[in-house]
Write a protein that holds these residues in place. Sequence first.
Motif, PDB file in Angstrom:
ATOM      1  N   GLU A   1      28.976  39.555  23.127  1.00  0.00           N
ATOM      2  CA  GLU A   1      27.473  38.963  23.803  1.00  0.00           C
ATOM      3  C   GLU A   1      27.504  39.354  25.413  1.00  0.00           C
ATOM      4  O   GLU A   1      26.465  39.781  25.811  1.00  0.00           O
TER       5      GLU A   1
ATOM      6  N   THR B   1      25.757  34.147  17.710  1.00  0.00           N
ATOM      7  CA  THR B   1      26.739  34.944  17.727  1.00  0.00           C
ATOM      8  C   THR B   1      27.679  34.578  16.629  1.00  0.00           C
ATOM      9  O   THR B   1      27.933  33.534  16.476  1.00  0.00           O
TER      10      THR B   1
ATOM     11  N   VAL C   1      25.334  39.580  17.450  1.00  0.00           N
ATOM     12  CA  VAL C   1      24.462  38.868  18.435  1.00  0.00           C
ATOM     13  C   VAL C   1      23.198  38.837  18.143  1.00  0.00           C
ATOM     14  O   VAL C   1      22.729  40.070  17.950  1.00  0.00           O
TER      15      VAL C   1
END
Length: 158
Positions: A42, A108, A120
């Motif tokens: 992320e 995620t 993600v």
Amino acid sequence: MTADQPGAEPCPCGRGLPYPDCCGRWHARHAADGTLAAPTAEDLMRSRYTAFALLVATDHDDAARTAAAMVAYLRATWAAETRPAAADLTPGPGETPTAFTRLAVTDTTGGGPFDTVGTVTFTALGRDASGARVRLTEHSRFRREDGVWRYVDGDVAG
């Protein structure tokens, strides 16, 4: 201003932190010594979104240098088998790329400091050259290679 710190304005990734304290630290580290240091998939995705946002930003003194640094960062964070050429990341003569202005991470899976793969899902909002609103939703895949997260590819929602 420099290529690795366009200013203390909020980071484009949407976390609410100043750019130098957010994605700017990953960009600056890469610009300084080539190190890719985003600890999660992320974090890498957000830093890549920010790089794309800064790639088209022309509202600061060092826009050309920033664009070159962002292209270098994007290419370095792309898996080798799907990495585009630098020219594919920059607008051609007369082209105006979409200016992305907002990011929302919606899901995620994996992608943590001890994982080897992760995904993600995000939605990016912006405006195209005509001023029309653009909404891009992508489910992105990431892979950790030798301790470094890389973007592999993604599925864009229609």
